[in-house]
Design a protein around this motif. Sequence first.
Motif, PDB file in Angstrom:
ATOM      1  N   PRO A 267     -73.946 -36.858  -7.613  1.00  9.88           N
ATOM      2  CA  PRO A 267     -75.097 -35.955  -7.643  1.00  9.88           C
ATOM      3  C   PRO A 267     -76.413 -36.648  -7.316  1.00  9.88           C
ATOM      4  N   SER A 268     -76.521 -37.959  -7.560  1.00  2.00           N
ATOM      5  CA  SER A 268     -77.757 -38.678  -7.243  1.00  2.00           C
ATOM      6  C   SER A 268     -77.829 -39.101  -5.790  1.00  2.00           C
ATOM      7  N   GLY A 269     -76.704 -39.107  -5.100  1.00  2.00           N
ATOM      8  CA  GLY A 269     -76.697 -39.506  -3.702  1.00  2.00           C
ATOM      9  C   GLY A 269     -75.462 -40.314  -3.353  1.00  2.00           C
ATOM     10  N   GLN A 270     -75.337 -40.646  -2.091  1.00  2.00           N
ATOM     11  CA  GLN A 270     -74.210 -41.458  -1.632  1.00  2.00           C
ATOM     12  C   GLN A 270     -74.517 -42.939  -1.848  1.00  2.00           C
ATOM     13  N   ILE A 271     -73.496 -43.687  -2.218  1.00  2.00           N
ATOM     14  CA  ILE A 271     -73.658 -45.121  -2.414  1.00  2.00           C
ATOM     15  C   ILE A 271     -72.417 -45.841  -1.920  1.00  2.00           C
ATOM     16  N   GLN A 272     -72.640 -46.940  -1.208  1.00  2.00           N
ATOM     17  CA  GLN A 272     -71.544 -47.731  -0.661  1.00  2.00           C
ATOM     18  C   GLN A 272     -71.387 -48.993  -1.491  1.00  2.00           C
ATOM     19  N   GLY A 273     -70.203 -49.174  -2.053  1.00  2.00           N
ATOM     20  CA  GLY A 273     -69.938 -50.314  -2.911  1.00  2.00           C
ATOM     21  C   GLY A 273     -69.145 -51.396  -2.212  1.00  2.00           C
ATOM     22  N   THR A 274     -68.519 -52.229  -3.013  1.00  2.00           N
ATOM     23  CA  THR A 274     -67.658 -53.294  -2.511  1.00  2.00           C
ATOM     24  C   THR A 274     -66.356 -53.275  -3.289  1.00  2.00           C
ATOM     25  N   VAL A 275     -65.376 -54.009  -2.797  1.00  2.00           N
ATOM     26  CA  VAL A 275     -64.115 -54.199  -3.507  1.00  2.00           C
ATOM     27  C   VAL A 275     -64.071 -55.632  -4.000  1.00  2.00           C
ATOM     28  N   GLU A 276     -63.845 -55.810  -5.298  1.00  2.00           N
ATOM     29  CA  GLU A 276     -63.831 -57.134  -5.919  1.00  2.00           C
ATOM     30  C   GLU A 276     -62.456 -57.420  -6.507  1.00  2.00           C
ATOM     31  N   SER A 277     -62.149 -58.693  -6.689  1.00  2.00           N
ATOM     32  CA  SER A 277     -60.861 -59.102  -7.235  1.00  2.00           C
ATOM     33  C   SER A 277     -60.909 -59.171  -8.752  1.00  2.00           C
ATOM     34  N   CYS A 278     -59.841 -58.749  -9.387  1.00  2.00           N
ATOM     35  CA  CYS A 278     -59.673 -58.925 -10.835  1.00  2.00           C
ATOM     36  C   CYS A 278     -58.361 -59.645 -11.131  1.00  2.00           C
ATOM     37  N   GLY A 279     -57.913 -60.469 -10.194  1.00  2.00           N
ATOM     38  CA  GLY A 279     -56.682 -61.228 -10.368  1.00  2.00           C
ATOM     39  C   GLY A 279     -55.708 -60.951  -9.251  1.00  2.00           C
ATOM     40  N   LEU A 280     -54.551 -61.570  -9.341  1.00  2.00           N
ATOM     41  CA  LEU A 280     -53.525 -61.405  -8.319  1.00  2.00           C
ATOM     42  C   LEU A 280     -53.088 -59.940  -8.223  1.00  2.00           C
ATOM     43  N   PHE A 281     -53.193 -59.396  -7.023  1.00  2.00           N
ATOM     44  CA  PHE A 281     -52.830 -58.000  -6.758  1.00  2.00           C
ATOM     45  C   PHE A 281     -53.626 -57.020  -7.631  1.00  2.00           C
ATOM     46  N   CYS A 282     -54.823 -57.414  -7.979  1.00  2.00           N
ATOM     47  CA  CYS A 282     -55.697 -56.552  -8.791  1.00  2.00           C
ATOM     48  C   CYS A 282     -57.071 -56.516  -8.135  1.00  2.00           C
TER      49      CYS A 282
ATOM     50  N   TRP B 241     -77.810 -40.390 -17.089  1.00  2.00           N
ATOM     51  CA  TRP B 241     -77.329 -40.600 -15.720  1.00  2.00           C
ATOM     52  C   TRP B 241     -75.803 -40.636 -15.708  1.00  2.00           C
ATOM     53  N   VAL B 242     -75.216 -41.306 -16.693  1.00  2.00           N
ATOM     54  CA  VAL B 242     -73.760 -41.373 -16.786  1.00  2.00           C
ATOM     55  C   VAL B 242     -73.175 -39.972 -16.914  1.00  2.00           C
ATOM     56  N   GLN B 243     -73.752 -39.153 -17.770  1.00  2.00           N
ATOM     57  CA  GLN B 243     -73.236 -37.793 -17.943  1.00  2.00           C
ATOM     58  C   GLN B 243     -73.302 -36.999 -16.632  1.00  2.00           C
ATOM     59  N   LYS B 244     -74.328 -37.246 -15.858  1.00  2.00           N
ATOM     60  CA  LYS B 244     -74.517 -36.497 -14.615  1.00  2.00           C
ATOM     61  C   LYS B 244     -73.650 -37.011 -13.474  1.00  2.00           C
ATOM     62  N   ASN B 245     -73.400 -38.310 -13.440  1.00  2.00           N
ATOM     63  CA  ASN B 245     -72.844 -38.922 -12.227  1.00  2.00           C
ATOM     64  C   ASN B 245     -71.486 -39.594 -12.367  1.00  2.00           C
ATOM     65  N   ILE B 246     -71.070 -39.953 -13.567  1.00  2.00           N
ATOM     66  CA  ILE B 246     -69.942 -40.881 -13.681  1.00  2.00           C
ATOM     67  C   ILE B 246     -68.626 -40.278 -13.220  1.00  2.00           C
ATOM     68  N   ALA B 247     -68.498 -38.954 -13.202  1.00  2.00           N
ATOM     69  CA  ALA B 247     -67.260 -38.346 -12.717  1.00  2.00           C
ATOM     70  C   ALA B 247     -66.986 -38.731 -11.265  1.00  2.00           C
ATOM     71  N   ALA B 248     -68.037 -38.964 -10.486  1.00  2.00           N
ATOM     72  CA  ALA B 248     -67.861 -39.355  -9.084  1.00  2.00           C
ATOM     73  C   ALA B 248     -67.269 -40.747  -8.952  1.00  2.00           C
ATOM     74  N   PHE B 249     -67.298 -41.533 -10.031  1.00  2.00           N
ATOM     75  CA  PHE B 249     -66.740 -42.883 -10.044  1.00  2.00           C
ATOM     76  C   PHE B 249     -65.403 -42.935 -10.786  1.00  2.00           C
ATOM     77  N   GLY B 250     -64.829 -41.775 -11.080  1.00  2.00           N
ATOM     78  CA  GLY B 250     -63.566 -41.729 -11.801  1.00  2.00           C
ATOM     79  C   GLY B 250     -63.718 -41.813 -13.302  1.00  2.00           C
ATOM     80  N   GLY B 251     -64.924 -41.554 -13.836  1.00  2.00           N
ATOM     81  CA  GLY B 251     -65.163 -41.646 -15.268  1.00  2.00           C
ATOM     82  C   GLY B 251     -65.129 -40.302 -15.965  1.00  2.00           C
ATOM     83  N   ASP B 252     -64.806 -40.339 -17.254  1.00  2.00           N
ATOM     84  CA  ASP B 252     -64.704 -39.141 -18.075  1.00  2.00           C
ATOM     85  C   ASP B 252     -65.997 -38.961 -18.874  1.00  2.00           C
ATOM     86  N   VAL B 253     -66.752 -37.927 -18.604  1.00  2.00           N
ATOM     87  CA  VAL B 253     -68.030 -37.701 -19.289  1.00  2.00           C
ATOM     88  C   VAL B 253     -67.828 -37.377 -20.762  1.00  2.00           C
ATOM     89  N   ASN B 254     -66.599 -37.018 -21.134  1.00  2.00           N
ATOM     90  CA  ASN B 254     -66.314 -36.686 -22.525  1.00  2.00           C
ATOM     91  C   ASN B 254     -65.734 -37.853 -23.309  1.00  2.00           C
TER      92      ASN B 254
END
Length: 556
Positions: free
Chosen positions: A26-41, A181-194
């Motif tokens: 809802p706040s706009g488009q944003i381009q992120g990056t992909v980061e490593s969290c370990g082997l195959f993660c 902001w989290v309540q308004k936007n976090i669903a777009a990042f796969g987050g649960d507002v509840n």
Amino acid sequence: MKKSLLAALLVLVVVSAQDRPTISSPSGQIQGTVESCGLFCSYYSFKGIPYAQPPVGNLRFRNPDPHPGWSGVRDGSQHGAFCPQYELNTLEIIGDEDCLFLNVYTKELIGNRPVMVWIHGGAYSSGFGDADLYDPQKLVREDVVVVTINYRLGALGFLSTGDQYAQGNWGLKDCVEALRWVQKNIAAFGGDVNSVTIFGSSAGSSLVHFLYLSDMAQGLFHKAIAQSGTALAPFAFQPNPKFYADRLANIFGFSSDSAVYVDQLRTLPASSFVPFQEALYTVPVPRFLRPLDFAPSLEPASSPEPRALRDIPLNLIQSSQHSAPLILGYNDLEGSFFTTLELLVDQTVFGQFNDNPHLLVPFFWNINDNTPTSKAVSNAFQQHYFNGQPIGLALFFEWSKYYGDHQYLFPIHYTAKLHGRASAPVYYYQFSYDGDLNLYKKLLGITHPGAIHTDELPYMFELATQMGVEVPPGSHALIVSDRIVRMWTNFAKYSDPSPSTDQLLQNLIWPTLQEGSGEVTMLDIGQNLVVTDASSSEIFQLWQNLQNQYATNPFL
């Protein structure tokens, strides 16, 4: 065949890491990056997202305004600016007043994952939410969405005139705006507002507790974790903010009338305020055992904008009906962090305490200096911690224990007891593990057994790599790290850190204060997970007995 398959998978990981995901919120488009969290993660990272308008000019010393959003695609590969502060190694002033940014990290962009919002520490005067300090990969591996935030610091974040001209708590209300902001936007990042959990350490932990107590934040989160700090900590709440606002105006040669000098303070460069923000180098003795100059405070009824704190902390704890589950606790050797650093900047501290024993007396007991009561309390502490001997280097460990008990252990213990009377589940812990990931302790060269202030952080965040430390693959510290991350993310997911038997957690079920057989049931997070009765602690019995016998309206 196996080698070729592995090579193909590695190529796939490399290719994926080159992708730049773009999401529409809802706040706009944003381009992120992909980061490593370990082997195959891997996980998605979106940095430097503005959640409020820059608090500059006429917006300085006012409640944050929500950011209006942006057009086009915003680059989310870099963190936003720090809020103005000292760089602690060089004392160079760094940061920018346009600093109200947050960062979002998630393994998946589709779905509804629990959200964990991190609030950094730093005595309300330093710190930031960047991955340099709070690398989230340990947490995101457990399939939660992690949000880290910046908030206004020092006078810019907490100055209050105690009247309608600067009602205060700007930094605390920045945290509220970030949660909005989290309540308004976090669903777009796969987050649960509840399912939003706020968590923080040190001053950030105290801010978590203030948010827990604040009407303004209700409904914006659902669980809270307070690590080494509450609103009752001696540094956490400023009962006389106008004195420090008036003093600041006087230093700059401004009017003595708050109606005038608040506008005059708005004309100064942001860097002008940094020398008056508390840091270990500038806080007078007794360091952090008295309220910080610029800290959360009671907002007056005449405030022109919505208030975050309508009463003092003790009244808020006792009068409010808290429904959100809460974890709170401390590290067993908290004080060594401060006393070790203190000796690097001030060799006079022992002499000051020996010359003025009233410095040993907690200010939150409201005991006057030069009274028989003050002498009785200071004598009791001198006998218990120092065997009646003058404080000095020979008693440095004892000094560190007293310091930590005063600054953290007893106020947190007392907070836990008060919240344990409510119906909301309260989980109480002590972190005592001393191992390969106690990185701050190692950095300071502390050899006494136990966990110092902030030592739990490398067990939650991937700090070893950032600090250039290699942890042996078979280290037990990695198991302790996995346990903490599992319990904290379980709590975010299920409102319970041990919802079912789990071999990693030694099949232990962590009881709430309400469920425990002892008066104050606590989980000790050490080599093993052990449930104990904190009310049997000699330290807590000493402090509680002295409070009962000598304090006048404690914590009021």
